[in-house]
Enzyme design. Structure first.
Site, PDB file in Angstrom:
ATOM      1  N   HIS A 114       0.796  -1.230   0.000  1.00 30.89           N
ATOM      2  CA  HIS A 114       0.000   0.000   0.000  1.00 30.89           C
ATOM      3  C   HIS A 114       0.829   1.280   0.000  1.00 30.89           C
ATOM      4  O   HIS A 114       0.288   2.383   0.067  1.00 30.89           O
ATOM      5  CB  HIS A 114      -0.927  -0.028   1.226  1.00 30.89           C
ATOM      6  CG  HIS A 114      -2.177   0.735   1.042  1.00 30.89           C
ATOM      7  ND1 HIS A 114      -2.478   1.873   1.757  1.00 30.89           N
ATOM      8  CD2 HIS A 114      -3.235   0.530   0.201  1.00 30.89           C
ATOM      9  CE1 HIS A 114      -3.655   2.331   1.384  1.00 30.89           C
ATOM     10  NE2 HIS A 114      -4.134   1.545   0.442  1.00 30.89           N
ATOM     11  N   LYS A 116       3.017   4.513  -1.195  1.00 25.35           N
ATOM     12  CA  LYS A 116       2.872   5.489  -2.281  1.00 25.35           C
ATOM     13  C   LYS A 116       4.055   6.453  -2.176  1.00 25.35           C
ATOM     14  O   LYS A 116       3.948   7.502  -1.573  1.00 25.35           O
ATOM     15  CB  LYS A 116       1.552   6.241  -2.147  1.00 25.35           C
ATOM     16  CG  LYS A 116       0.328   5.340  -2.180  1.00 25.35           C
ATOM     17  CD  LYS A 116      -0.831   6.024  -1.475  1.00 25.35           C
ATOM     18  CE  LYS A 116      -2.029   5.138  -1.410  1.00 25.35           C
ATOM     19  NZ  LYS A 116      -2.036   4.260  -0.245  1.00 25.35           N
ATOM     20  N   ASP A 121      16.780   9.990  -7.927  1.00 29.31           N
ATOM     21  CA  ASP A 121      18.248  10.105  -7.824  1.00 29.31           C
ATOM     22  C   ASP A 121      18.781   9.915  -6.408  1.00 29.31           C
ATOM     23  O   ASP A 121      19.780  10.533  -6.027  1.00 29.31           O
ATOM     24  CB  ASP A 121      18.722  11.452  -8.383  1.00 29.31           C
ATOM     25  CG  ASP A 121      18.577  11.544  -9.885  1.00 29.31           C
ATOM     26  OD1 ASP A 121      18.502  10.487 -10.547  1.00 29.31           O
ATOM     27  OD2 ASP A 121      18.544  12.676 -10.401  1.00 29.31           O
TER      28      ASP A 121
END
Length: 175
Positions: A114, A116, A121
């Site tokens: 779940h 996000k 870089d």
């Protein structure tokens, strides 16, 4: 960044990232271009020069997928971890990204992957409640926090690497 974001055209951003210095051709679509939460998110993603690590529950926004594909074509190493139950839903961009040659790994258990977040870089963390879906971007109350603090980036990078290894297909069991 706060969402919802009004619909906008990001063609000029993508064109500039694909061919820096080349004048952008006007886009024939009726959507306005301009500064929106979506365009700011895309600009941050397109700033990647070496790597982009994505850990996303749901990814169905074609505009964000195009930005990720562009980075991959430009030689940026892109790795994506996602949820197995959501990667196959109608509109998911995961198959398109995988087909483009982007490395994708997914969970193999019943709980949701779940997270996000994205790491650009190994120096910039992009995280928040936003699923990378058109619905979330245009309709939901969502938030995205962009952080360039090494301590926070390292914690999320460590989590990404742990999950990346855990979801290595050589570790899957099929019985």
């Amino acid at each position: 960044l706060f969402f919802p974001s009004r619909p906008c055209c990001i063609e000029a951003l993508l064109a500039e990232a694909a061919e820096p210095g080349t004048p952008a051709r006007p886009c024939p679509c009726p959507l306005p271009s301009g500064d929106t939460a979506l365009s700011r998110l895309v600009r941050r993603l397109l700033s990647a020069r070496r790597s982009l690590d994505l850990c996303l529950f749901s990814f169905s926004c074609p505009q964000l997928a195009r930005a990720v594909q562009l980075l991959h074509r430009r030689g940026v190493r892109v790795r994506l971890v996602t949820d197995s139950q959501y990667m196959g839903l109608h509109g998911s961009q995961i198959g398109r990204l995988r087909h483009a040659g982007i490395q994708v790994r997914h969970d193999q258990h019943s709980g949701y992957m779940h997270h996000k977040f994205a790491i650009v870089d190994r120096r910039m963390l992009i995280t928040g409640s936003l699923n990378w879906t058109t619905q979330a971007i245009q309709s939901n109350r969502e938030n995205v926090l962009v952080v360039e603090d090494a301590e926070y980036v390292k914690a999320f990078l460590d989590e990404f690497e742990r999950i990346w290894e855990e979801y290595n297909p050589t570790n899957y069991s099929f019985f």
